[in-house]
Structures are given as structure tokens and as C-alpha cells.
Design a protein around this motif. Structure first.
Motif, PDB file in Angstrom:
ATOM      1  N   ALA B 173      13.437  -8.914 -20.549  1.00 50.39           N
ATOM      2  CA  ALA B 173      14.480  -9.939 -20.464  1.00 50.39           C
ATOM      3  C   ALA B 173      14.175 -11.083 -21.423  1.00 50.39           C
ATOM      4  O   ALA B 173      15.054 -11.617 -22.096  1.00 50.39           O
ATOM      5  N   TRP B 174      12.926 -11.432 -21.496  1.00 56.60           N
ATOM      6  CA  TRP B 174      12.427 -12.492 -22.391  1.00 56.60           C
ATOM      7  C   TRP B 174      12.828 -12.189 -23.833  1.00 56.60           C
ATOM      8  O   TRP B 174      13.319 -13.048 -24.566  1.00 56.60           O
ATOM      9  N   GLU B 175      12.643 -10.933 -24.236  1.00 56.08           N
ATOM     10  CA  GLU B 175      12.963 -10.573 -25.606  1.00 56.08           C
ATOM     11  C   GLU B 175      14.472 -10.478 -25.833  1.00 56.08           C
ATOM     12  O   GLU B 175      14.952 -10.773 -26.918  1.00 56.08           O
ATOM     13  N   ILE B 176      15.209 -10.052 -24.789  1.00 57.94           N
ATOM     14  CA  ILE B 176      16.676 -10.053 -24.946  1.00 57.94           C
ATOM     15  C   ILE B 176      17.147 -11.474 -25.181  1.00 57.94           C
ATOM     16  O   ILE B 176      18.010 -11.734 -26.020  1.00 57.94           O
ATOM     17  N   ALA B 198      18.072 -19.441 -37.510  1.00 58.17           N
ATOM     18  CA  ALA B 198      18.005 -18.274 -36.627  1.00 58.17           C
ATOM     19  C   ALA B 198      16.741 -17.466 -36.919  1.00 58.17           C
ATOM     20  O   ALA B 198      16.001 -17.096 -36.006  1.00 58.17           O
ATOM     21  N   VAL B 199      16.490 -17.254 -38.188  1.00 60.75           N
ATOM     22  CA  VAL B 199      15.298 -16.482 -38.541  1.00 60.75           C
ATOM     23  C   VAL B 199      14.038 -17.219 -38.127  1.00 60.75           C
ATOM     24  O   VAL B 199      13.097 -16.634 -37.585  1.00 60.75           O
ATOM     25  N   LYS B 200      14.058 -18.533 -38.345  1.00 67.84           N
ATOM     26  CA  LYS B 200      12.884 -19.324 -37.992  1.00 67.84           C
ATOM     27  C   LYS B 200      12.608 -19.252 -36.495  1.00 67.84           C
ATOM     28  O   LYS B 200      11.470 -19.031 -36.069  1.00 67.84           O
ATOM     29  N   ALA B 201      13.666 -19.426 -35.704  1.00 64.33           N
ATOM     30  CA  ALA B 201      13.488 -19.376 -34.252  1.00 64.33           C
ATOM     31  C   ALA B 201      12.940 -18.014 -33.839  1.00 64.33           C
ATOM     32  O   ALA B 201      12.011 -17.916 -33.036  1.00 64.33           O
ATOM     33  N   PHE B 202      13.506 -16.984 -34.408  1.00 66.54           N
ATOM     34  CA  PHE B 202      13.105 -15.642 -34.005  1.00 66.54           C
ATOM     35  C   PHE B 202      11.643 -15.388 -34.355  1.00 66.54           C
ATOM     36  O   PHE B 202      10.856 -14.926 -33.532  1.00 66.54           O
ATOM     37  N   LEU B 203      11.273 -15.722 -35.579  1.00 66.81           N
ATOM     38  CA  LEU B 203       9.904 -15.427 -36.015  1.00 66.81           C
ATOM     39  C   LEU B 203       8.886 -16.306 -35.302  1.00 66.81           C
ATOM     40  O   LEU B 203       7.812 -15.839 -34.919  1.00 66.81           O
ATOM     41  N   THR B 204       9.240 -17.579 -35.117  1.00 72.93           N
ATOM     42  CA  THR B 204       8.271 -18.478 -34.501  1.00 72.93           C
ATOM     43  C   THR B 204       7.981 -18.069 -33.062  1.00 72.93           C
ATOM     44  O   THR B 204       6.824 -18.009 -32.646  1.00 72.93           O
ATOM     45  N   THR B 205       9.054 -17.770 -32.316  1.00 71.90           N
ATOM     46  CA  THR B 205       8.806 -17.364 -30.931  1.00 71.90           C
ATOM     47  C   THR B 205       8.066 -16.032 -30.900  1.00 71.90           C
ATOM     48  O   THR B 205       7.297 -15.770 -29.992  1.00 71.90           O
ATOM     49  N   ARG B 206       8.302 -15.210 -31.922  1.00 74.71           N
ATOM     50  CA  ARG B 206       7.625 -13.910 -31.970  1.00 74.71           C
ATOM     51  C   ARG B 206       6.107 -14.073 -32.027  1.00 74.71           C
ATOM     52  O   ARG B 206       5.364 -13.241 -31.525  1.00 74.71           O
ATOM     53  N   ALA B 263       0.280 -18.573 -24.454  1.00 76.08           N
ATOM     54  CA  ALA B 263       0.763 -18.545 -25.841  1.00 76.08           C
ATOM     55  C   ALA B 263       2.229 -18.148 -25.875  1.00 76.08           C
ATOM     56  O   ALA B 263       3.001 -18.660 -26.692  1.00 76.08           O
ATOM     57  N   GLY B 264       2.631 -17.232 -24.979  1.00 78.24           N
ATOM     58  CA  GLY B 264       4.053 -16.895 -24.872  1.00 78.24           C
ATOM     59  C   GLY B 264       4.865 -18.125 -24.517  1.00 78.24           C
ATOM     60  O   GLY B 264       5.925 -18.386 -25.077  1.00 78.24           O
ATOM     61  N   THR B 265       4.335 -18.923 -23.570  1.00 79.03           N
ATOM     62  CA  THR B 265       5.019 -20.156 -23.179  1.00 79.03           C
ATOM     63  C   THR B 265       5.114 -21.108 -24.358  1.00 79.03           C
ATOM     64  O   THR B 265       6.143 -21.754 -24.566  1.00 79.03           O
ATOM     65  N   ILE B 266       4.045 -21.218 -25.126  1.00 82.26           N
ATOM     66  CA  ILE B 266       4.058 -22.128 -26.280  1.00 82.26           C
ATOM     67  C   ILE B 266       5.213 -21.765 -27.203  1.00 82.26           C
ATOM     68  O   ILE B 266       5.948 -22.630 -27.677  1.00 82.26           O
ATOM     69  N   GLY B 267       5.378 -20.451 -27.438  1.00 85.47           N
ATOM     70  CA  GLY B 267       6.463 -20.032 -28.324  1.00 85.47           C
ATOM     71  C   GLY B 267       7.816 -20.307 -27.723  1.00 85.47           C
ATOM     72  O   GLY B 267       8.679 -20.921 -28.329  1.00 85.47           O
ATOM     73  N   LYS B 268       8.008 -19.856 -26.471  1.00 87.74           N
ATOM     74  CA  LYS B 268       9.342 -19.919 -25.877  1.00 87.74           C
ATOM     75  C   LYS B 268       9.711 -21.337 -25.513  1.00 87.74           C
ATOM     76  O   LYS B 268      10.858 -21.736 -25.664  1.00 87.74           O
ATOM     77  N   SER B 269       8.761 -22.105 -24.994  1.00 88.83           N
ATOM     78  CA  SER B 269       9.085 -23.465 -24.581  1.00 88.83           C
ATOM     79  C   SER B 269       8.795 -24.465 -25.688  1.00 88.83           C
ATOM     80  O   SER B 269       8.725 -25.663 -25.428  1.00 88.83           O
ATOM     81  N   HIS B 275       6.513 -25.645 -32.056  1.00 96.89           N
ATOM     82  CA  HIS B 275       7.724 -26.344 -31.614  1.00 96.89           C
ATOM     83  C   HIS B 275       8.787 -26.424 -32.687  1.00 96.89           C
ATOM     84  O   HIS B 275       9.913 -26.807 -32.396  1.00 96.89           O
ATOM     85  N   THR B 276       8.484 -26.078 -33.915  1.00 92.39           N
ATOM     86  CA  THR B 276       9.379 -26.445 -35.015  1.00 92.39           C
ATOM     87  C   THR B 276      10.717 -25.726 -34.967  1.00 92.39           C
ATOM     88  O   THR B 276      11.666 -26.168 -35.596  1.00 92.39           O
ATOM     89  N   TRP B 277      10.787 -24.604 -34.265  1.00 84.08           N
ATOM     90  CA  TRP B 277      12.053 -23.873 -34.285  1.00 84.08           C
ATOM     91  C   TRP B 277      13.139 -24.555 -33.470  1.00 84.08           C
ATOM     92  O   TRP B 277      14.315 -24.446 -33.776  1.00 84.08           O
ATOM     93  N   LEU B 278      12.735 -25.288 -32.415  1.00 83.34           N
ATOM     94  CA  LEU B 278      13.741 -25.793 -31.488  1.00 83.34           C
ATOM     95  C   LEU B 278      14.698 -26.809 -32.117  1.00 83.34           C
ATOM     96  O   LEU B 278      15.914 -26.676 -31.973  1.00 83.34           O
ATOM     97  N   PRO B 279      14.195 -27.826 -32.839  1.00 86.20           N
ATOM     98  CA  PRO B 279      15.158 -28.753 -33.462  1.00 86.20           C
ATOM     99  C   PRO B 279      16.086 -28.043 -34.441  1.00 86.20           C
ATOM    100  O   PRO B 279      17.283 -28.352 -34.497  1.00 86.20           O
ATOM    101  N   ASP B 280      15.574 -27.076 -35.184  1.00 86.18           N
ATOM    102  CA  ASP B 280      16.437 -26.367 -36.122  1.00 86.18           C
ATOM    103  C   ASP B 280      17.475 -25.529 -35.392  1.00 86.18           C
ATOM    104  O   ASP B 280      18.551 -25.251 -35.930  1.00 86.18           O
ATOM    105  N   ALA B 281      17.147 -25.127 -34.169  1.00 88.00           N
ATOM    106  CA  ALA B 281      18.073 -24.297 -33.404  1.00 88.00           C
ATOM    107  C   ALA B 281      19.344 -25.050 -33.062  1.00 88.00           C
ATOM    108  O   ALA B 281      20.311 -24.462 -32.588  1.00 88.00           O
ATOM    109  N   MET B 282      19.373 -26.367 -33.324  1.00 85.69           N
ATOM    110  CA  MET B 282      20.572 -27.156 -33.045  1.00 85.69           C
ATOM    111  C   MET B 282      21.715 -26.792 -33.993  1.00 85.69           C
ATOM    112  O   MET B 282      22.811 -27.332 -33.907  1.00 85.69           O
ATOM    113  N   GLU B 283      21.451 -25.870 -34.940  1.00 84.29           N
ATOM    114  CA  GLU B 283      22.515 -25.381 -35.809  1.00 84.29           C
ATOM    115  C   GLU B 283      23.568 -24.607 -35.026  1.00 84.29           C
ATOM    116  O   GLU B 283      24.690 -24.435 -35.486  1.00 84.29           O
ATOM    117  N   GLY B 284      23.196 -24.089 -33.874  1.00 83.77           N
ATOM    118  CA  GLY B 284      24.149 -23.316 -33.079  1.00 83.77           C
ATOM    119  C   GLY B 284      25.198 -24.231 -32.463  1.00 83.77           C
ATOM    120  O   GLY B 284      25.078 -25.450 -32.500  1.00 83.77           O
TER     121      GLY B 284
END
Lengths: 102, 718
Positions: B173-176, B198-206, B263-269, B275-284
Motif C-alpha cells: 500500500a505504501w508503494e501504491i 514528480a521524479v524527485k519525489a518518487f526517487l527521494t522516497t525510494r 529510514a522508510g519514515t524519513i523518506g515518506k514523512s 525532506h527536499t521532495w515535499l516542498p517541490d511536491a506543491m507543484e500538484g
């Protein structure tokens, strides 16, 4: 009773006449006729041997009948070919039909 | 109840399938399908929550069921559902926020508005011109149905994650959700910035997920199961894990696995350093920001950490030194809380401020888990989901209003820049009041708001646990939080309009404001269910419902009431709010930030987000590119590997040519060529016999027959 050799002599003479016709005539129809003579010479031989030597069986008769049938078929095919060649080339002379020359 | 628990995540999944298969381009149908599915899940969640509240022994006997899923030789990986207090509480806020955000999205994407003549799929709508009207009006989103399909899939994943009873299903579910996050951040895919984000968020959380997968593998190989209850509610397993040493750095297995999962939490949260992906995710689109990047998905990281709290804290008792993963969490969490709050100070984009604020608040929760304040962390998770979703939706409403003004006036101001707003309280009263409620909750306005109670609980836990440094850091970040919240409110809503767009805004539609009001009620009231029992007079009067509900996961005992943390928490909140108002109350320029004059170089550092992105660019991206483009491509690939391959190729070429010269041409070619030449020669000679004259053939055959006859005669007679 006429001896067997007479029949054989007649057949041989007929065969030679036919052979001569086949080899010497220029007209293909005549060559075909020569062939018929040769076949009939063979038929005479067959019947003569059958009549004199194996009269109790039917082999000779059957052979002769087969030869007749083959001769008739061959003549039909041969005449068909000759007519077709005549239509295409306007000639039935054996020496003109040399497409197969190597 | 069990059946219901199985069913709760499914309606959005079905909605996703239905919308993507049958409702392409049918706007009304697609949102009704999505809304009905969200509503069904909501009803199911509320029923379950009500049932769970009525149970006294839910902690000891949670509702659980599972069935075989994947055979693994001798055993099975199982799929199952679990409803314990943590899941029930999470289900509650997830269901509410998801439903509200679904409803809000209908308005946000301009349902019912005309189609814009120049709108393209993959770009935000540009507005439509109406006959006889002045300026433009907002136009409907071109990919309307797709949006609802994606958020439905996302909602499914979130519900599944919450009710899952084992780590494997949770991970799926996490990956979905990671996928949906990618799809939705890149929703306006024609904008390069959205694609990059989008790519940044995906790779960073990965990066975090990779470590989490390792932790999962370690856990499975050690315990033979991934079921939460079999691992986390089993003292024997926990004790074994806590006392056996792993091969890494002398950590116990529990600590190692705890760190990997963290470490999973660090990525997802989005904790520092991922943390750098989250502010960029505001493009959505804004509802996406609210749902994925504030209320639910980023909460999943904290949820996971809370789930694994028994493992992370294995071998720890209140008052003792923290375990390694707890220490790491406390440090990372409190650092992130302050770090992100500071960055939020220097941002101008209304959504980016909220993004950093989210990172900061998640840091709070992580720090709270780190110091063992499990209940406080979950409580903050609970309240934060409401007020942060509210703030995001409120900011979306503001942006929507600004865009409306922009379309009407043709003004060029950035509709997300707080400095081009101002004075919106009169134009958008509902948005203003609800946003204010959210901002006060975020800053922890005393007594009234939810944020105060949860934040105060974390601070008091830190104080009572004698983690003074963490206490100070968290208090400081609370001060900064209050400051930037008030800065945001002042810049956006107070004063007078600074651009023509701001003058022409007006209140959003009912379908957008109703969710705001509902969430505002929770942002205020959700805290009243978690007032600590020892709190002055109030404690006796409002039972600490959430604390009791979550129950005895060994928590730092609050002990006697102490006024220090309370006074600090009230003090920082009010000071921050006051300062934020003081600095920006007279803002009249749409470009200059008074903070910049006061802070100088520091402000630049904040504005540039402490150059973390630049540092990553320098440390990871450039070397990676250098490695790829120069080392790997030019040196290794083209130089070394191609060299070897060319060498082999050249040798093969030479060898082949030699073979050809020595064997092929003389032998293999010569023999058949000779045979062919012989055949040709004899054929040439023999063809003379083929005259084509039938009668010659006959003569020849006659002669041959005669000859054969003569030979036969001689042989037979002789």
C-alpha cells in the motif's frame, strides 16, 4: 499346320518395316504409324508364342490386350501433340521440331 | 465487523477501476463514483471507529483476521486486517480528511464551469471567455476524470495501509501511495517543473523505501513472520530481538531493524535529510497537496514508526536511556522540526510555507516517538491531519480566489505569492475564519485549539523525560511556527489588497467552503479529547479520551503536574503570533519582505532553504552525472569496454579473413568450383549429342539396343 517360325518371320518383317518408317520418315504422323506397326509386330509375337507354347493360360491374350490399350492411348496422345505442334509451328516435320536441342 | 474491516479499503479501488475504464471524459459521473466510494469507506470507518470506542479491551484483543496469500515453500505470506486503537484513530482522521478533500476537489477543479478554449490536458486550466462578460472566468480542469481516478486509488492505498495487519501488505500500500503521489504531483505534466518534482519525489522516497525493504527482509528472516501482532505484541520475540546482536556496528537486531524501518519514515514523512521532495511536491493541484502531502500519505510514515514503536523501544523503560533508534529519531525529528520551521520563515509561496510547516510538524511527531511519548505523537498526528488539511484547502481556496481575480483583471501577479495578496478577509470571510482556525491550531493557540493540546503534550513529555535539549529545540520551533503562521495570516488576509488580483477575489463556492468549515471544527475540537488528566482543573472535567484509548504502550509517565512546560508552550505560541503580526502588519509593498532587512544574510539562507538542494546537487547529482557521463560512459564504456570489444571484434575479423584465405578459398571453394567446372565442361561437350531430332535419338537407341543385344549374346554364349 503353319510352324511358329513363320509367324515370327512375319512379325520380324513387320517390326523392321515399322522401325524403318520410324527412323526414316520425316512426317511425324508417319512415324506414329511406324510405331503402330512395331507394336503390332510385338502383338503377333506375343499371340504366336502364347498359342504355341502356353495355350492353357491366358497370359498372352492379356498382354496383347494391354499392348492394344497402351498403343491406343499412345496414339491419342501422340496425335494430340502433333496437332498442337502443327498449330503452333505450322509444320509436322520431325526435323523442324528441335526445340529441345541442347 | 470483520467483514466490514475487510471491505473498508475496497470502494475507492473499485471507483478507480470504474472511472478509468468507463468514465473517461464524463466529469459528473467520475466525481459521483469517487464521492460515493469515499462515502462508503467513510461510513465503514465511522462504524468501525464507533465500535472500537465501545470496546474496553481493544488493545489486548484487537479485531483481526487474515488469510493465506502467497505460498513460500513451507509457509504462507498472509494478507490480513487489524483494527487496534492506533488503526482506529488513524482510520477516523483518514476517512474524514479523504471525504472532505474529495468534495473540495469538485469545486477546486471548477466543475460546472465552461471548457476553456485554450486549455490543454496536462496544464492547469487557463480560464474561458464568456460572451458579453468582462475578462475571463475559471474553466474546468481538462483531465477532470483522471484526477478522481488517481485520488481514488490513493484513498484505497491509504485505507489499506491503515487496516493492514502485516508489514508486507503495508509496504505494498505504501508503494501504491508512492505511485499515486508521483502521478498526482505530475498531474500537470506539461509543466517541466511538475515533471521534475514528480521524479524527485518518487526517487527521494525510494531511498528510504530501500532501507525499509532491507529492514523488512531482516525482520522476516529472523522471525519468520511479518504480522504486526506476532512480532510487536509478543514480548518473547521483542526480547530476543533486543538482546541478540546484529553484525552491524554492534547494534541489536531490534535497533538495526528499527533504524531501517525509520529510514522508510524519513523518506515518506520527509524528514531531514530526505525532506527536499515535499516542498517541490506543491507543484500538484492543491487538494493533492492537502491529501497526500499533509493529511494522509506523509502521516503514513509516522504511522509506521508508531506501529513499530514496541520494536523501536524494545528493551527500554521510562526513565532509562533511550535506545539507539529512539535517540536517532529524537535527534532527527527535533532537528527537522526546527530546521523546516526556519525555512518556512523565508518562503513567499503560500503552499511552500505550509509544506515546510508539514515537515516541521512531522518532525515533532518523530521526536515525540523518539523520546517515548507514543501517545503524544499519535495525538499530534491526529490533530495535525485535520488542521494541516484545513490549511492546505484554505490556501487552495485563496489561490483559487486569486486566480479568479487574475482572470478577471489580466493582472500578472503570482497567485501563490503571499506578498501579492492582502486584505482577503473581507473578500473571503469563510476562508479567512477557517484558515485562521487552522493557523491558530498550528501555532498552538492556548486552550482553544487542537494543536495546543497535542503540542503541549509533546513538550511536557520532553520536559518530564529530562530531554532538555530536545525540549528547547522543540519549544524554539514552536515559536518559529507561531511566527510564520501569523505571518501567513497577516500577509494573506489582513491589511489591504496589494495587487489588482487581490482586489478582485471573491469567496469560493459552497462545495469548497463546506469542507473547510468541517475541518475547522475538528481543528478546534479534536484537541479536547486528549486533555491530560493532570491538567489543572480541566483534566478532571474532560477525560483524556485519546490517551486512554491508545492505552499503555509504555509511556513516559507525566507524573505530577508541572507548570514550566505549559508556560513555555503558551509563551512561545503567543509571542510567535504577536511577533508575526507585528512584523507584517504594515506590509504594503508586494515584493519586499521586512524580515529581509532584519535578518540579512540569514534570510537569504532561509529563502534558499539552507542550500540543501544545491548541496545535494553538488554531492549527489553532479557526481552521479559525472560518474554516468564521464567515468562510465566515456572512460569505462567507450574506452575500456568498447576497447576490449573492439579488440575482440578486430581479432575475429583478422581470424576470419585468414581462415578465408587459407581454407575457404582454396579448399572449400576450390573443390566444389572444380566439380562445377567439370560438370560445365562435360555438359558443354555432351550437349552436342542433344540435337533435338527425335529420329537421331531413336537411331542411337537402336544402335545401343543392338550393341547391348550383341554383348548379351556374346556373354551368354561365351
Amino acid at each position: 499346320m503353319i510352324p511358329l517360325s513363320w509367324y515370327l518371320l512375319v512379325a520380324a518383317a513387320l517390326f523392321c518395316i515399322g522401325l524403318f518408317g520410324v527412323l526414316a520418315r520425316k512426317n511425324t504422323i508417319a512415324i506414329l504409324m511406324g510405331l503402330e506397326l512395331m507394336l503390332n509386330a510385338v502383338n503377333i509375337n506375343l499371340l504366336a508364342f502364347w498359342s504355341y507354347l502356353h495355350h492353357a493360360q491366358m497370359n498372352g491374350l492379356v498382354f496383347a490386350a494391354i499392348v492394344f490399350a497402351a498403343a491406343a492411348a499412345e496414339t491419342a496422345v501422340g496425335l494430340g501433340l502433333i496437332i498442337s505442334a502443327y498449330r503452333r509451328r505450322g509444320s509436322v516435320t520431325a526435323n523442324d521440331l528441335d526445340t529441345m536441342k541442347g | 465487523m470483520q467483514t466490514l474491516l475487510w471491505l473498508v479499503p475496497l470502494p475507492p479501488l473499485i471507483a478507480f477501476a470504474l472511472i478509468s475504464l468507463f468514465a473517461r471524459g464524463k466529469r459528473g459521473l467520475s466525481h459521483w463514483v469517487a464521492l460515493v466510494s469515499a462515502g462508503l469507506s467513510f461510513l465503514g470507518s465511522m462504524t468501525l471507529f464507533a465500535w472500537a470506542v465501545g470496546r474496553q479491551d481493544l488493545l489486548e484483543n484487537p479485531l483481526a483476521a487474515s488469510t493465506n496469500w502467497l505460498p513460500t515453500g513451507g509457509s504462507w505470506l498472509r494478507v490480513g486486517v487489524l483494527l487496534d486503537p492506533l488503526a482506529a484513530l488513524t482510520l477516523f482522521f483518514v476517512a474524514w480528511t479523504v471525504l472532505m478533500i474529495f468534495i473540495y476537489s469538485v469545486g477546486y477543479h471548477n466543475y460546472g464551469q465552461p471548457v476553456g478554449a485554450h486549455d490543454l490536458p496536462g496544464l492547469p486550466p487557463h480560464g474561458a471567455e464568456l460572451k458579453g462578460a468582462h475578462g475571463k472566468v475559471p474553466s474546468v480542469e481538462p483531465l477532470y476524470a483522471r484526477f478522481f481516478a488517481f485520488i481514488s486509488l490513493f484513498a484505497f492505498a491509504m485505507f489499506a495501509l491503515v487496516v493492514s495487519d502485516n508489514l508486507l501488505v503495508l509496504y505494498v500500500a505504501w508503494e501504491i501511495m508512492g505511485l499515486c503521489s508521483y502521478l498526482l504531483i505530475g498531474f500537470w505534466y506539461a509543466r517541466p517543473s511538475a515533471r521534475d518534482a514528480a521524479v524527485k519525489a518518487f526517487l527521494t522516497t525510494r531511498v528510504g523505501d530501500m532501507f525499509m525493504l532491507l529492514g523488512m527482509a531482516a525482520l522476516y528472516s529472523l522471525t519468520g513472520t511479518l504480522n504486526f501482532r506476532e512480532i510487536l505484541s509478543n514480548p518473547v520475540v521483542l526480547d530476543t530481538l533486543a538482546t541478540t546482536l546484529s553484525p552491524v556496528f554492534g547494534l541489536s537486531w531490534a535497533a538495526l531493524i528499527g533504524l531501517l524501518i525509520f529510514a522508510g519514515t524519513i523518506g515518506k514523512s520527509a524528514q531531514f535529510p530526505l525532506h527536499t521532495w515535499l516542498p517541490d511536491a506543491m507543484e500538484g493541484p492543491t487538494p493533492v497537496s492537502a491529501m497526500i502531502h499533509a493529511a494522509t500519505m506523509v502521516s503514513a510514515g509516522v504511522f509506521l514508526a508508531a506501529r513499530f514503536f514496541p520494536l523501536i523501544s524494545a528493551g527500554w523503560e521510562a526513565g532509562q536511556p533511550l535506545t539507539t533508534p529512539m535517540l536517532v529519531m529524537a535527534v532527527v525529528g527535533s532537528f527537522t522540526a526546527l530546521f523546516a520551521a526556519l525555512i518556512a520563515l523565508g518562503q513567499r509561496d503560500i503552499k511552500r510555507v505550509l509544506a515546510y510547516s508539514t515537515i516541521s510538524q512531522l518532525g515533532y511527531m518523530v521526536a515525540a516517538l523518539g523520546i517515548g511519548a507514543y501517545g503524544a505523537a499519535v495525538f499530534h498526528l491526529f490533530t495535525h491531519a485535520f488542521f494541516k488539511a484545513l490549511l492546505f484547502l484554505g490556501s487552495g481556496s485563496v489561490i483559487h480566489g486569486m486566480e479568479h481575480g487574475q482572470l478577471a483583471t489580466g493582472d500578472a501577479a503570482d497567485p501563490q505569492d503571499m506578498f501579492s495578496m492582502g486584505g482577503l478577509r473581507k473578500k473571503m470571510p469563510v476562508t479567512f475564519l477557517t484558515f485562521l482556525a487552522g493557523a491558530l491550531a498550528l501555532s498552538g493557540f492556548p486552550l482553544l485549539t487542537a494543536g495546543f493540546w497535542s503540542k503541549d503534550e509533546i513538550l511536557s513529555s520532553a520536559f518530564h523525560g529530562n530531554h532538555l535539549i530536545i525540549f528547547i529545540v522543540l519549544a524554539l520551533s514552536a515559536l518559529v511556527t507561531a511566527f510564520y503562521s501569523m505571518r501567513q495570516v497577516t500577509l494573506t488576509f489582513l491589511g489591504s489588497p496589494r495587487t489588482p488580483s487581490a482586489e478582485h477575489t471573491h469567496e469560493s463556492k459552497v462545495v469548497m467552503t463546506v469542507p473547510l468549515v468541517v475541518l475547522a471544527v475538528f481543528a478546534i475540537a479534536a484537541g479536547w479529547f486528549g486533555v491530560p488528566g493532570s491538567f489543572l482543573g480541566l483534566g478532571a472535567f474532560l477525560p483524556n479520551f485519546i490517551g486512554n484509548f491508545l492505552g499503555g504502550t509504555h509511556e513516559a509517565e507525566a507524573g505530577a503536574f508541572n507548570a514550566t512546560p505549559l508556560l513555555v508552550s503558551v509563551g512561545v505560541s503567543l509571542t510567535g503570533l504577536f511577533l508575526g503580526w507585528l512584523v507584517h502588519r504594515k506590509q504594503s509593498s508586494p515584493s519586499i519582505d521586512p524580515l529581509k532587512r532584519g535578518l540579512g544574510f540569514v534570510y537569504t539562507a532561509l529563502e534558499r532553504k539552507f542550500w540543501v538542494d544545491e548541496a545535494y546537487d553538488l554531492v549527489f547529482i553532479r557526481p552521479a552525472k559525472f560518474l554516468a557521463e564521464t567515468v562510465t560512459s566515456v572512460w569505462i564504456d567507450r574506452g575500456l569496454l568498447d576497447g576490449i570489444l573492439h579488440g575482440i571484434g578486430n581479432f575475429g575479423n583478422w581470424f576470419g579473413r585468414t581462415l578465408r584465405r587459407v581454407i575457404d578459398i582454396p579448399v572449400a571453394n576450390g573443390v566444389p568450383d572444380g566439380a562445377a567446372a567439370g560438370a560445365r565442361w562435360s555438359g558443354l561437350k555432351l550437349r552436342l549429342t542433344q540435337s533435338g531430332h527425335v529420329q537421331q535419338y531413336l537411331v542411337t537407341s537402336l544402335m545401343l539396343v543392338v550393341l547391348a543385344g550383341l554383348v548379351l549374346l556374346l556373354v551368354l554364349n561365351g
